[in-house]
Design a protein around this motif. Structure first.
Motif, PDB file in Angstrom:
ATOM      1  N   ARG A  67       0.855  -1.183   0.000  1.00  0.00           N
ATOM      2  CA  ARG A  67       0.000   0.000   0.000  1.00  0.00           C
ATOM      3  C   ARG A  67       0.895   1.239   0.000  1.00  0.00           C
ATOM      4  N   ILE A  68       0.613   2.148  -0.936  1.00  0.00           N
ATOM      5  CA  ILE A  68       1.355   3.396  -1.084  1.00  0.00           C
ATOM      6  C   ILE A  68       0.436   4.528  -0.608  1.00  0.00           C
ATOM      7  N   TYR A  69       0.984   5.382   0.268  1.00  0.00           N
ATOM      8  CA  TYR A  69       0.218   6.503   0.813  1.00  0.00           C
ATOM      9  C   TYR A  69       0.892   7.821   0.465  1.00  0.00           C
ATOM     10  N   ARG A  70       0.099   8.821   0.115  1.00  0.00           N
ATOM     11  CA  ARG A  70       0.620  10.173  -0.091  1.00  0.00           C
ATOM     12  C   ARG A  70       1.115  10.720   1.249  1.00  0.00           C
ATOM     13  N   SER A  71       1.869  11.796   1.193  1.00  0.00           N
ATOM     14  CA  SER A  71       2.417  12.361   2.429  1.00  0.00           C
ATOM     15  C   SER A  71       1.326  12.871   3.372  1.00  0.00           C
ATOM     16  N   ASP A  72       0.129  13.149   2.841  1.00  0.00           N
ATOM     17  CA  ASP A  72      -0.971  13.582   3.712  1.00  0.00           C
ATOM     18  C   ASP A  72      -1.714  12.402   4.340  1.00  0.00           C
ATOM     19  N   GLY A  73      -1.267  11.184   4.037  1.00  0.00           N
ATOM     20  CA  GLY A  73      -1.851   9.990   4.635  1.00  0.00           C
ATOM     21  C   GLY A  73      -2.922   9.314   3.812  1.00  0.00           C
ATOM     22  N   THR A  74      -3.341   9.914   2.704  1.00  0.00           N
ATOM     23  CA  THR A  74      -4.375   9.287   1.878  1.00  0.00           C
ATOM     24  C   THR A  74      -3.772   8.155   1.049  1.00  0.00           C
ATOM     25  N   LEU A  75      -4.554   7.118   0.881  1.00  0.00           N
ATOM     26  CA  LEU A  75      -4.126   5.960   0.103  1.00  0.00           C
ATOM     27  C   LEU A  75      -4.032   6.333  -1.370  1.00  0.00           C
ATOM     28  N   LYS A  76      -2.883   6.091  -1.967  1.00  0.00           N
ATOM     29  CA  LYS A  76      -2.662   6.416  -3.371  1.00  0.00           C
ATOM     30  C   LYS A  76      -2.847   5.191  -4.263  1.00  0.00           C
ATOM     31  N   GLU A  77      -2.327   4.036  -3.799  1.00  0.00           N
ATOM     32  CA  GLU A  77      -2.299   2.870  -4.677  1.00  0.00           C
ATOM     33  C   GLU A  77      -2.158   1.602  -3.851  1.00  0.00           C
ATOM     34  N   ILE A  78      -2.738   0.512  -4.355  1.00  0.00           N
ATOM     35  CA  ILE A  78      -2.546  -0.811  -3.777  1.00  0.00           C
ATOM     36  C   ILE A  78      -1.959  -1.693  -4.868  1.00  0.00           C
ATOM     37  N   ARG A  79      -0.821  -2.311  -4.556  1.00  0.00           N
ATOM     38  CA  ARG A  79      -0.172  -3.223  -5.498  1.00  0.00           C
ATOM     39  C   ARG A  79      -0.292  -4.644  -4.962  1.00  0.00           C
ATOM     40  N   PRO A  80      -1.085  -5.494  -5.607  1.00  0.00           N
ATOM     41  CA  PRO A  80      -1.253  -6.865  -5.134  1.00  0.00           C
ATOM     42  C   PRO A  80      -0.031  -7.727  -5.457  1.00  0.00           C
ATOM     43  N   VAL A  81      -0.008  -8.914  -4.847  1.00  0.00           N
ATOM     44  CA  VAL A  81       1.086  -9.849  -5.097  1.00  0.00           C
ATOM     45  C   VAL A  81       1.231 -10.053  -6.606  1.00  0.00           C
ATOM     46  N   GLY A  82       2.469 -10.096  -7.066  1.00  0.00           N
ATOM     47  CA  GLY A  82       2.752 -10.255  -8.487  1.00  0.00           C
ATOM     48  C   GLY A  82       2.902  -8.951  -9.238  1.00  0.00           C
ATOM     49  N   SER A  83       2.591  -7.824  -8.597  1.00  0.00           N
ATOM     50  CA  SER A  83       2.688  -6.527  -9.272  1.00  0.00           C
ATOM     51  C   SER A  83       4.153  -6.155  -9.498  1.00  0.00           C
ATOM     52  N   TYR A  84       4.444  -5.763 -10.711  1.00  0.00           N
ATOM     53  CA  TYR A  84       5.777  -5.293 -11.087  1.00  0.00           C
ATOM     54  C   TYR A  84       5.640  -3.839 -11.509  1.00  0.00           C
TER      55      TYR A  84
END
Length: 147
Positions: A67-84
């Protein structure tokens, strides 16, 4: 959603004091090619330090979801298993962490010419850096203690 566990029984995870919710295992440091390869394990439902990438990178999620979060804490992206993902140096400051299980991610950092990671405070001021010298020292210390 939980994924199959990556078998890490033969990996000795290391940590750096002051960097909560993250463990690493360095696979290789190649100063001539300017590449650092490593595995990161980020704790489930936690976030690591705010940072920015200073080198081009590639990631492959081996277990869980990143899980990638912006500096303000909001969720930006979810990369599931296998994501390149192939990314460039720079980009916006962010935090990362695991979903509902620990996430294990392979990172290869390339074309290193300065800091690989800049660790930032809340105002985005650089408070620490990890570059080739730091990764080389960590890799040598890791080798001295075994795999």
């Amino acid at each position: 959603m939980a994924t199959f566990a990556f078998d890490d029984r033969h990996i000795t995870w290391r940590t750096v004091d002051g960097f909560d919710h993250a463990a690493y295992h360095i696979l290789n440091v190649d100063e001539n090619a300017r590449i650092v390869d490593l595995l990161f394990k980020f704790a489930a439902n936690e976030r690591i330090a705010l940072h920015r990438h200073g080198a081009a990178y590639r990631t492959l999620v081996l277990q869980g979801e990143l899980r990638i979060y912006r500096s303000d804490g909001t969720l930006k992206e979810i990369r599931p298993v296998g994501s390149y993902v192939a990314g460039q140096a720079g980009g916006e400051p962010h935090t990362e962490g695991g979903g509902n299980q620990d996430v294990i991610v392979y990172f290869t950092n390339r074309d290193i010419d300065g800091p690989v990671y800049e660790i930032l405070d809340e105002s985005h001021a650089v408070i620490a850096t990890f570059g080739m010298p730091e990764f080389k020292a960590l890799f040598e210390a890791q080798g001295a203690r075994g795999a």
